[in-house]
Each structure stands twice: as C-alpha cells, then as structure tokens.
Design a protein around this motif. Structure first.
Motif, PDB file in Angstrom:
ATOM      1  N   VAL A 500       0.853  -1.194   0.000  1.00 35.50           N
ATOM      2  CA  VAL A 500       0.000   0.000   0.000  1.00 35.50           C
ATOM      3  C   VAL A 500       0.893   1.251   0.000  1.00 35.50           C
ATOM      4  O   VAL A 500       1.907   1.307   0.708  1.00 35.50           O
ATOM      5  CB  VAL A 500      -0.918   0.025   1.249  1.00 35.50           C
ATOM      6  CG1 VAL A 500      -1.746   1.299   1.269  1.00 35.50           C
ATOM      7  CG2 VAL A 500      -1.812  -1.189   1.276  1.00 35.50           C
ATOM      8  N   LYS A 501       0.493   2.258  -0.785  1.00 36.62           N
ATOM      9  CA  LYS A 501       1.197   3.552  -0.787  1.00 36.62           C
ATOM     10  C   LYS A 501       0.165   4.683  -0.753  1.00 36.62           C
ATOM     11  O   LYS A 501      -0.415   5.025  -1.790  1.00 36.62           O
ATOM     12  CB  LYS A 501       2.105   3.700  -2.008  1.00 36.62           C
ATOM     13  CG  LYS A 501       2.900   5.013  -1.979  1.00 36.62           C
ATOM     14  CD  LYS A 501       3.967   5.068  -3.066  1.00 36.62           C
ATOM     15  CE  LYS A 501       3.365   5.251  -4.437  1.00 36.62           C
ATOM     16  NZ  LYS A 501       4.416   5.509  -5.468  1.00 36.62           N
ATOM     17  N   PRO A 502      -0.108   5.269   0.410  1.00 42.82           N
ATOM     18  CA  PRO A 502      -1.033   6.413   0.474  1.00 42.82           C
ATOM     19  C   PRO A 502      -0.391   7.649  -0.167  1.00 42.82           C
ATOM     20  O   PRO A 502       0.750   7.978   0.117  1.00 42.82           O
ATOM     21  CB  PRO A 502      -1.232   6.630   1.980  1.00 42.82           C
ATOM     22  CG  PRO A 502      -0.674   5.403   2.644  1.00 42.82           C
ATOM     23  CD  PRO A 502       0.383   4.883   1.730  1.00 42.82           C
ATOM     24  N   GLU A 503      -1.172   8.297  -1.033  1.00 47.32           N
ATOM     25  CA  GLU A 503      -0.654   9.516  -1.667  1.00 47.32           C
ATOM     26  C   GLU A 503      -0.963  10.749  -0.843  1.00 47.32           C
ATOM     27  O   GLU A 503      -0.161  11.681  -0.764  1.00 47.32           O
ATOM     28  CB  GLU A 503      -1.236   9.658  -3.073  1.00 47.32           C
ATOM     29  CG  GLU A 503      -0.753   8.577  -4.034  1.00 47.32           C
ATOM     30  CD  GLU A 503      -1.326   8.762  -5.435  1.00 47.32           C
ATOM     31  OE1 GLU A 503      -2.316   9.525  -5.571  1.00 47.32           O
ATOM     32  OE2 GLU A 503      -0.791   8.161  -6.372  1.00 47.32           O
ATOM     33  N   GLY A 532      -3.160  10.194  13.324  1.00 48.20           N
ATOM     34  CA  GLY A 532      -2.616   9.211  12.388  1.00 48.20           C
ATOM     35  C   GLY A 532      -2.485   7.826  12.991  1.00 48.20           C
ATOM     36  O   GLY A 532      -1.564   7.562  13.765  1.00 48.20           O
ATOM     37  N   ILE A 533      -3.417   6.955  12.675  1.00 52.58           N
ATOM     38  CA  ILE A 533      -3.366   5.579  13.168  1.00 52.58           C
ATOM     39  C   ILE A 533      -3.663   4.617  12.023  1.00 52.58           C
ATOM     40  O   ILE A 533      -4.231   4.996  11.008  1.00 52.58           O
ATOM     41  CB  ILE A 533      -4.384   5.320  14.315  1.00 52.58           C
ATOM     42  CG1 ILE A 533      -5.808   5.611  13.837  1.00 52.58           C
ATOM     43  CG2 ILE A 533      -4.033   6.125  15.552  1.00 52.58           C
ATOM     44  CD1 ILE A 533      -6.874   5.192  14.853  1.00 52.58           C
ATOM     45  N   ARG A 556       3.601   5.428   6.384  1.00 49.76           N
ATOM     46  CA  ARG A 556       4.018   6.701   5.808  1.00 49.76           C
ATOM     47  C   ARG A 556       3.339   6.956   4.470  1.00 49.76           C
ATOM     48  O   ARG A 556       3.017   6.020   3.742  1.00 49.76           O
ATOM     49  CB  ARG A 556       5.532   6.718   5.612  1.00 49.76           C
ATOM     50  CG  ARG A 556       6.298   6.645   6.917  1.00 49.76           C
ATOM     51  CD  ARG A 556       7.799   6.636   6.646  1.00 49.76           C
ATOM     52  NE  ARG A 556       8.550   6.573   7.892  1.00 49.76           N
ATOM     53  CZ  ARG A 556       9.872   6.545   7.954  1.00 49.76           C
ATOM     54  NH1 ARG A 556      10.579   6.573   6.826  1.00 49.76           N
ATOM     55  NH2 ARG A 556      10.477   6.486   9.128  1.00 49.76           N
ATOM     56  N   THR A 557       3.147   8.239   4.169  1.00 49.86           N
ATOM     57  CA  THR A 557       2.618   8.606   2.845  1.00 49.86           C
ATOM     58  C   THR A 557       3.753   8.586   1.823  1.00 49.86           C
ATOM     59  O   THR A 557       4.927   8.732   2.162  1.00 49.86           O
ATOM     60  CB  THR A 557       1.990  10.000   2.877  1.00 49.86           C
ATOM     61  OG1 THR A 557       2.966  10.947   3.315  1.00 49.86           O
ATOM     62  CG2 THR A 557       0.787  10.030   3.810  1.00 49.86           C
ATOM     63  N   LYS A 558       3.347   8.382   0.559  1.00 46.34           N
ATOM     64  CA  LYS A 558       4.254   8.421  -0.590  1.00 46.34           C
ATOM     65  C   LYS A 558       5.360   7.368  -0.520  1.00 46.34           C
ATOM     66  O   LYS A 558       6.408   7.511  -1.176  1.00 46.34           O
ATOM     67  CB  LYS A 558       4.851   9.818  -0.768  1.00 46.34           C
ATOM     68  CG  LYS A 558       3.791  10.916  -0.889  1.00 46.34           C
ATOM     69  CD  LYS A 558       4.415  12.248  -1.195  1.00 46.34           C
ATOM     70  CE  LYS A 558       3.381  13.379  -1.158  1.00 46.34           C
ATOM     71  NZ  LYS A 558       2.161  13.115  -1.926  1.00 46.34           N
ATOM     72  N   PHE A 577       0.577  -6.787  11.017  1.00 49.42           N
ATOM     73  CA  PHE A 577       2.007  -6.618  10.805  1.00 49.42           C
ATOM     74  C   PHE A 577       2.223  -5.516   9.768  1.00 49.42           C
ATOM     75  O   PHE A 577       1.483  -5.411   8.789  1.00 49.42           O
ATOM     76  CB  PHE A 577       2.638  -7.912  10.289  1.00 49.42           C
ATOM     77  CG  PHE A 577       2.491  -9.083  11.210  1.00 49.42           C
ATOM     78  CD1 PHE A 577       3.534  -9.458  12.055  1.00 49.42           C
ATOM     79  CD2 PHE A 577       1.313  -9.821  11.227  1.00 49.42           C
ATOM     80  CE1 PHE A 577       3.402 -10.541  12.902  1.00 49.42           C
ATOM     81  CE2 PHE A 577       1.172 -10.913  12.074  1.00 49.42           C
ATOM     82  CZ  PHE A 577       2.214 -11.273  12.913  1.00 49.42           C
ATOM     83  N   ILE A 578       3.266  -4.706   9.981  1.00 49.84           N
ATOM     84  CA  ILE A 578       3.634  -3.653   9.030  1.00 49.84           C
ATOM     85  C   ILE A 578       5.103  -3.828   8.689  1.00 49.84           C
ATOM     86  O   ILE A 578       5.961  -3.832   9.574  1.00 49.84           O
ATOM     87  CB  ILE A 578       3.382  -2.246   9.611  1.00 49.84           C
ATOM     88  CG1 ILE A 578       1.887  -2.063   9.921  1.00 49.84           C
ATOM     89  CG2 ILE A 578       3.864  -1.167   8.644  1.00 49.84           C
ATOM     90  CD1 ILE A 578       1.552  -0.712  10.553  1.00 49.84           C
ATOM     91  N   ASN A 579       5.371  -4.008   7.386  1.00 47.39           N
ATOM     92  CA  ASN A 579       6.740  -4.212   6.903  1.00 47.39           C
ATOM     93  C   ASN A 579       7.455  -5.340   7.652  1.00 47.39           C
ATOM     94  O   ASN A 579       8.627  -5.233   8.018  1.00 47.39           O
ATOM     95  CB  ASN A 579       7.544  -2.909   6.998  1.00 47.39           C
ATOM     96  CG  ASN A 579       7.046  -1.879   6.011  1.00 47.39           C
ATOM     97  OD1 ASN A 579       6.571  -2.220   4.914  1.00 47.39           O
ATOM     98  ND2 ASN A 579       7.117  -0.599   6.377  1.00 47.39           N
ATOM     99  N   GLY A 580       6.695  -6.415   7.904  1.00 42.70           N
ATOM    100  CA  GLY A 580       7.286  -7.592   8.531  1.00 42.70           C
ATOM    101  C   GLY A 580       7.405  -7.513  10.036  1.00 42.70           C
ATOM    102  O   GLY A 580       7.840  -8.478  10.669  1.00 42.70           O
TER     103      GLY A 580
END
Length: 593
Positions: A500-503, A532-533, A556-558, A577-580
């Motif tokens: 996922v990549k939030p813009e 921000g959660i 993180r965005t972008k 899990f986020i980024n492992g």
C-alpha cells in the motif's frame, strides 16, 4: 464340591458357576425374576482412586446386595456386573422399589467410601420368567434391558417387558447380520461435511445403510450398538473399510484445486483393541493402493473413555503413524473423554447432536457450547456439528468458531456418483490466491477475477516491474471499489497481505473491506484520526459501537508499505504486521459468518 468354589472371593457372593449349577432356576420354581446390574463409572474409580479402592467398591456393593436381597440370591457375574435371582412372582412396583433401594444405598455408602460417590447403578429386570425357558435366555433378557438402561443415560432400571418388542427386533437384526453381509444388503453412502464459512467441502462421512429383503432400511445408529454387543461389528467394520478402498476412487480431483478429500468411517472400540489392527488395515490399503491419509477413523466418545481406553489409545497412536486421522464423535453425550483429552490423538471433534440441540436452545447452554469449542480449538482440533436442521444453530456455531456442518439443511446422503459430481463443485481452494494487478483483475489462480465499480478506479505502476497496482481515490462508502469473490475465504482463518502507498492523508479509508452476514472486517492503513493511526478492525452488527481493533501507528505517505492482517479462528485472535514487524494483536475476536 466345597461351598467356597461357588463363592466369589472378593464379595463372598455366589459366583457365575453357582448360578448355572445350583441356582433356584434349576429347582422347579414356577416363576422367577432376575435383576442384571452394572456399576456405572466403575472404570473411573480404578483410574482415579486405584484398584484397591475399586475392590472396596465391589465389596461394599456386595454387602448392599446381601442386606437388601429380599429373599433372593445375589451373584457376582464378573467385574462390576451382578445378578440378583428372586424366586416366585414379583410385582413390578416392588422390583422398581428394590432398584431404588439399592441405588440409594450406594449414595449412603459414599459418606464412608469417597470412591463410591462416582458410582451409580444401571439395571435390567426380567420379571416373572418361566424357568423352563432356560437360564441363559432369562439372563439375556435382563442383560438386554440393562443395556437399554445404559443407553437411556445410566442410573435407571428398565424392564424387559417394556422393551420386548424392540429387543425382539434387535435380536432379529443380530441373527441376520451375517446373511445380510453375504447377500450384499449393506450399502455405502456418502454424506458431505461442509465448511461452515463458505459451504465448500470439508470432509465426507461414510454412511452405511442396511437395506433388508423386505425393503426396510436400517441406519447405523439402529444397528451399530447391536453388532457391538454380539461382536459382529469387527467383521462389519473390516468389510466396510475394504469395500471403501476397493470399489471407490478416493482420488477425486479438480484442476486448479489443491485439496485432498478425506473420508470418515465409523469404527468400533472392539476393532481398535485388536493389537494387530494397524497391520490389518495397512494390508487392505496396500492391496488397493489407497493412502491412509485419505481416511479418517471415527470413534465414539464412549469407545475411548468407558471401555479399554488404554488399548484403544495405543492402537490409535499406531494408526496415526500410518497416516490415519481420527474423529471423536458424539462428544458431549457424557463428556467422559475430558479426562483423557490430553492423550487422545484426535484431529476433529463432532458434537453429539442431541446435546448440541439442547444447549443451543438457551443462553447458558450456548456459553457451554462456546467454551467446549474454545477447548477443542486451543488443543488444535477442528470442530464439526452434524444433523443440523435449524439455521439459527448454524449462526451460533459459526460465531463460536465451529468449522464443519452436516445435515438436512445442506444435503442428504448420496450415492458415489451423486457425491462425486457434488464434490467436484464444492472443493475449496486451499492455497494462496495472488493478484498482480498488471492491467487486469484476474488472479494467478483461475476463477477468482474481480470487477471495478466507479469511474475513479484505475490501474497503475506497482512496487516492481513484476507487479502492477490499483489507484483508488477516496470517496463515499461503496464508491470507487474493486469487488473480489467471497470464495477467496475458504477457511474461517485467513491472512491478507498487500503493498500500500497512500498519496494523501485520508480519513478512515479502507483498503480491504469484507462484509459478512453479521458484521464486517476492515483494514485502514492510514487515517488522520487521532494524529494518524492504522487499524485492523472486526465488528459485529449486533454489538453496535464494539470494535475489535488492532490499532497501531499509521504507515508513511508516498512510500510503499507491506501490510499483513491475519485472523485465526482457532485462537480467535487477530494480528497486524507492518513491513514484517509485529504491530499488534487482539484477543477474543468473534468469528463472523
């Protein structure tokens, strides 16, 4: 002949030899009544208190019989089985009163002998019998009535005269079982067990119906216990097992489906106490080229707890090494297997239908069902419910984490040809489903394509050249979405992983939103709420405002981030899990339907 040769050494009662050589039945009595008694739960006494206390229980009951014999002759037949011979005609009410006196005396003795508190009394009574019919015939009648008392739940007495018609029918079945086998009257049918979540195939139970020459069809529940009492069930079990291996192609397969269908066949404890049962079954498997991992052996709860439990469990462990799985059926009928739960090598547990129906009827009972499912899950077993006929039962069971269901709500028993056609349609994907989103919504596995809804959804570049992506603008609920098929979720447990990549910063935009009958699951990777959660949420509609959330820092965005949301219906835990890296866990999360 010395008198002590007619006496039981432990209780000083008459023994079996006396009964057949010296009892009043051989002395020209006009009428005689006979009580055949069994001490319920006696094996539990030996297991919990030891054999010395077990001997004390037998000796104490011997004294109770002597003190309340009412002119009769008490006999210890063997083990925990006793007979009381009563010469002369007897009123039914008087014999019922005698049984109650004996049962109450057991309760009284528990004050002095704690092991006696485990014991109750089951009795069968053959009243006002003609001695000319023969001792064995009279004993058989009382014995049949005693087993009827056991089947009614123990701690009661049954008169043969009240079950005579049924007993004659059962005797007729016993007398003609061999003939039925030789004439091919036993027919194997197939009864699918479906995954409660998606109604795909979980396993298949074997149902063996006996169709007699007069057209009468006898179900296993009506003949199985009878064949156990005669010992013929061992021959029947081996016959059924070989017929299954010989006549049916158990390697049902459908392209693109990674699943082995397994077949569950009910076997008796009498078969399992055979020390060579592993060799016997392996010989049959090898003869027809069938793998043991295709077959589940279903054993009744009583088989592993009230019989020769050590021998049964020993055989089960040997058979597990060959690749067989085990299904414990009628769990809850007595819960007698609980004390052996740790040692039992069973993979699946099937609730007793009557117990389940009674307990799902009210709130207290449903709490017990939920607790029993949790117990099974936490020890690594799957849970099945059979003979279901009420959709409300399914709703409760699904929420509590039940895995498989069977009953008239779904299918009837089928012939093999009918079953094979059904199975090929109902085999669930048991592997990962991967979407690359490289200009289309097709998965790597056939049949899992999706559809775009809304003008703002578009394909875009992915994290590498091997992957594409989908770009979503934020918006109202239900707009600008991609629908994926519900059959993605082949099990109650699941794992979802995605890049996922939030813009831009959004407010509670879900990248995954799954709608269930009674709630939803949502993965929100970035929200401007509360500074921000990121949230992995499970919610039930019936509990408005109750969120089963795993909450952590937002991504993180972008930048590309790799998210994994997982739910385990066995432990009823959701993890994120986020980024492992482990981001959080939530316990006691309900299983949605």
């Amino acid at each position: 002949m010395k008198d002590n040769e007619y006496r039981d050494y432990l209780t000083a009662l008459y023994n079996r030899r006396w009964l057949f050589e010296q009892s009043p039945l051989n002395e020209g009595e006009d009428k005689v009544s006979l009580l055949f008694m069994d001490l319920d739960n006696f094996k539990t006494v030996n297991d919990l208190y030891g054999h010395e206390e077990g001997d004390a229980v037998l000796s104490t009951f011997g004294k109770i019989l002597q003190e309340n014999a009412q002119g009769g002759f008490p006999v210890r037949m063997s083990g925990d089985e006793f007979v009381l011979v009563l010469p002369g005609a007897r009123e039914k009410e008087a014999l019922q009163g005698l049984y109650e006196t004996l049962d109450n005396a057991i309760l009284e003795e528990a004050r002095n002998l704690p092991a006696m508190s485990v014991i109750t009394l089951s009795a069968g009574i053959a009243r006002d019998q003609d001695p000319a019919e023969g001792l064995q015939q009279i004993i058989n009648r009382a014995d049949n009535a005693m087993y009827a008392a056991k089947r009614e739940g123990k701690r009661c007495c049954v008169f043969f005269e009240d079950i005579e018609e049924k007993a004659l029918f059962e005797q007729d079945l016993a007398d003609h079982a061999q003939e039925g086998l030789e004439k091919g009257q036993f027919h194997i049918l197939f009864y699918p067990v479906l995954n409660i979540q998606n109604l795909m195939l979980e396993q298949t139970n074997i149902f063996v119906a006996w169709e007699r020459e007069n057209g009468e069809v006898i179900s296993p529940k009506d003949y199985f216990g009878i064949m156990e009492s005669t010992g013929f069930i061992r021959q029947l079990n081996l016959y059924f097992f070989e017929e299954l291996c010989k006549n049916y192609d158990l390697n049902i397969h459908r392209a693109s489906v990674n699943q082995d269908i397994r077949f569950s066949i009910h076997v008796s404890w009498l078969l399992l106490i055979d020390r060579n049962i592993d060799k016997r079954l392996k010989e049959i498997l090898d003869r027809y080229g069938v793998s043991a991992d295709r077959i589940i052996l279903a054993v009744d709860e009583a088989s592993v707890s009230e019989r020769e439990s050590e021998a049964v469990i020993r055989s089960m462990n040997k058979l597990k090494k060959l690749g067989f799985s085990f299904n414990l059926i009628h769990f809850g009928k007595s819960f007698s297997s609980i004390r052996l739960f740790r040692e039992l090598p069973v993979d699946t547990i099937a609730f007793d239908p009557n117990w389940l129906r009674d307990n799902l009827a009210d709130e207290e009972g449903r709490k017990i069902v939920k607790s029993m499912i949790r117990l099974a899950k936490e020890t690594g077993r799957r849970i099945h419910a059979i003979m279901l006929d009420d959709p409300k039962q399914v709703e409760y069971l699904s929420a509590y984490g039940c895995d498989g269901v069977q009953g008239t709500l779904y299918t009837e028993a089928m012939t093999f040809d009918e079953y094979k056609e059904f199975a090929l349609k109902k085999m669930a994907m048991d592997a990962s489903v991967v979407y690359r989103f490289r200009g289309n919504l097709e998965a790597e596995q056939e049949g899992y394509g999706g559809e775009m809804i809304g003008d703002g959804v578009a394909f875009s570049e992915g994290i590498t050249d091997h992957w594409g992506s989908i770009r979503f603008p934020s918006g109202d609920i239900g707009r600008n979405v991609v629908n994926l098929p519900a059959k993605l979720f082949a099990k109650n447990s699941f794992t979802i992983s995605l890049w996922v990549k939030p813009e831009t910063v959004g407010n509670w935009s879900s990248v995954i939103y799954m709608r269930f009958l009674g709630g939803f699951i949502s993965v929100v990777p970035y929200s401007n709420a509360e500074d921000g959660i990121s949230v992995f949420r499970v919610s039930e509609d019936q509990n408005v405002g109750v969120w089963h959330d795993v909450t952590c820092r937002s991504i993180r965005t972008k930048e590309w981030s790799f998210l994994t949301a997982t739910y385990d219906s066995g432990t009823q835990k959701s993890r994120y899990f986020i980024n492992g890296r482990f981001a959080g866990v939530r316990n006691e999360v309900p299983t949605l339907i």
